[in-house]
Motif scaffolding. Structure first.
Motif, PDB file in Angstrom:
ATOM      1  N   GLY A  21     106.616 -29.056 -57.982  1.00  0.00           N
ATOM      2  CA  GLY A  21     105.263 -28.523 -57.803  1.00  0.00           C
ATOM      3  C   GLY A  21     104.945 -28.321 -56.334  1.00  0.00           C
ATOM      4  N   GLU A  23     101.998 -28.759 -54.507  1.00  0.00           N
ATOM      5  CA  GLU A  23     101.271 -29.845 -53.834  1.00  0.00           C
ATOM      6  C   GLU A  23     102.144 -31.081 -53.659  1.00  0.00           C
ATOM      7  N   GLN A  24     103.009 -31.304 -54.613  1.00  0.00           N
ATOM      8  CA  GLN A  24     103.829 -32.520 -54.593  1.00  0.00           C
ATOM      9  C   GLN A  24     104.990 -32.416 -53.615  1.00  0.00           C
ATOM     10  N   GLN A 103     104.086 -24.934 -62.915  1.00  0.00           N
ATOM     11  CA  GLN A 103     104.102 -26.337 -62.510  1.00  0.00           C
ATOM     12  C   GLN A 103     102.775 -26.790 -61.942  1.00  0.00           C
ATOM     13  N   ASP A 104     102.116 -25.909 -61.235  1.00  0.00           N
ATOM     14  CA  ASP A 104     100.931 -26.357 -60.516  1.00  0.00           C
ATOM     15  C   ASP A 104      99.924 -25.218 -60.251  1.00  0.00           C
ATOM     16  N   GLY A 107      97.123 -26.206 -57.904  1.00  0.00           N
ATOM     17  CA  GLY A 107      97.530 -26.261 -56.508  1.00  0.00           C
ATOM     18  C   GLY A 107      97.595 -24.877 -55.899  1.00  0.00           C
TER      19      GLY A 107
ATOM     20  N   GLY B  21      91.998 -29.472 -61.569  1.00  0.00           N
ATOM     21  CA  GLY B  21      93.305 -30.116 -61.570  1.00  0.00           C
ATOM     22  C   GLY B  21      93.210 -31.563 -61.128  1.00  0.00           C
ATOM     23  N   GLU B  23      95.306 -33.565 -59.170  1.00  0.00           N
ATOM     24  CA  GLU B  23      95.562 -33.842 -57.756  1.00  0.00           C
ATOM     25  C   GLU B  23      94.454 -33.302 -56.857  1.00  0.00           C
ATOM     26  N   ASP B 104      97.800 -28.817 -64.115  1.00  0.00           N
ATOM     27  CA  ASP B 104      98.591 -29.501 -63.103  1.00  0.00           C
ATOM     28  C   ASP B 104      99.667 -30.401 -63.706  1.00  0.00           C
ATOM     29  N   ALA B 106     102.701 -30.815 -62.796  1.00  0.00           N
ATOM     30  CA  ALA B 106     103.440 -31.528 -61.751  1.00  0.00           C
ATOM     31  C   ALA B 106     102.668 -32.765 -61.290  1.00  0.00           C
ATOM     32  N   GLY B 107     101.369 -32.620 -61.145  1.00  0.00           N
ATOM     33  CA  GLY B 107     100.556 -33.758 -60.726  1.00  0.00           C
ATOM     34  C   GLY B 107     100.584 -34.870 -61.756  1.00  0.00           C
TER      35      GLY B 107
END
Lengths: 183, 183
Positions: A21, A23-24, A103-104, A107, B21, B23, B104, B106-107
């Motif tokens: 992702g 942000e990650q 994935q995000d 983000g 989201g 995150e 989100d 991934a978060g």
DNA sequence: GTCTATAGTGGGATAGAC
DNA sequence: GTCTATCCCACTATAGAC
């Protein structure tokens, strides 16, 4: 003559963005894998957003192209199938990039809202065309669902393991058409 | 006697998590909207993850229930339709929660990997059952696609505006069945 | 082009008074 | 139960030497 470093950064970032992702993934981690320091990244890309945009660009372009071409295309059963096929192809040709969006999404909205809104708009143009002149709620729902069927190609590699692209293409296209054919 | 504050926090968090989201939502923002300070949240929830888990729980439970029930259910065309219908109902009954997972992923993996892996596993059990004894790649692809059709109910409110739930239910169920019927 | 060093911000979380 | 004050950490980004 260091377009090499630039693309190396891009490649690593693409891999991390699409798996962990956006942000990650920290610039530190990207730099580490490339074998650089964080600071050096900024010589090649002016910001994390800049890096993201450069990665995401080809998918956006392919996408917009479809949305534009479609507007001057007579809608028939065959042309619908053709367009859905092109959508599938663009997504498969930019698989990893497309995964970033899955994935995000949140983000991405936060980091590049313009890109996201653009994408949504193209999606709506396409949906309208796919739904056709009969723009009943039911038909627009079907157009949306048909598109989700196409999009599911992205999840296939994750949830089903290795799948032959040609077979997947055929199966998903038939499935999407079956959804649209419901009336 | 302050289960009230606890649920107020939960409600605000649910709204923010599902729109911005996980995150992207800070505890500061949640606290602000509830009319508390960040520190006070920690009296009610021991961590951000704890808050997330308490929100996500009902969906997970409903989900797991379906996956369990399905295992001892004879697979027929009608039972498949029934199961898909239940999936749709659980998702609509927990719309906002389900949106968190779409906003989100991934978060969520980062914050609560156990929950995510659980979800994936239940999904695979369901997919296997949906695909049926003919477990060819094509049929597993169709099962996945059919499920995506059901899941598209979550996007409908976002991309298509207000849609009547009953109509949506009928249309998407028919569409999903059409996908599975392709052989 | 790459480095070291550091500024500046904002996040989650805790201590302790009230 | 809620507060103020604070800690600690990770991140993006910049400055400036080499």
């Amino acid at each position: 003559m260091d377009g090499d470093t630039r693309t190396a950064i891009r490649d690593v970032a693409l891999e991390l963005f699409s798996t962990k992702g956006f942000e990650q993934t920290s610039l530190r981690e990207i730099a580490e894998r490339v074998g650089l320091t964080k600071a050096s990244l900024y010589y090649h890309y002016s910001s994390k957003q800049d890096l993201l945009l450069s990665i995401v660009d080809p998918l956006i372009a392919g996408w917009r192209q479809i949305a534009e071409d479609v507007e001057e295309l007579a809608r028939s059963r065959e042309s619908v199938r053709l367009v859905l096929g092109r959508c599938l192809d663009v997504m498969l040709a930019n698989r990893a990039v497309a995964l970033i969006f899955m994935q995000d999404p949140a983000g991405l909205v936060a980091a590049a809202s313009a890109v996201w809104e653009d994408l949504v708009e193209q999606g709506q143009r396409l949906n309208t065309w796919l739904a056709g002149p009969d723009s009943s709620t039911a038909q627009r729902l079907r157009a949306m669902a048909a598109f989700e069927v196409i999009r599911s190609a992205l999840g296939a590699s994750i949830y089903l393991g290795e799948v032959d692209d040609d077979e997947m293409r055929a199966v998903l296209l038939d499935a999407a058409m079956a959804v649209l054919d419901q009336r």
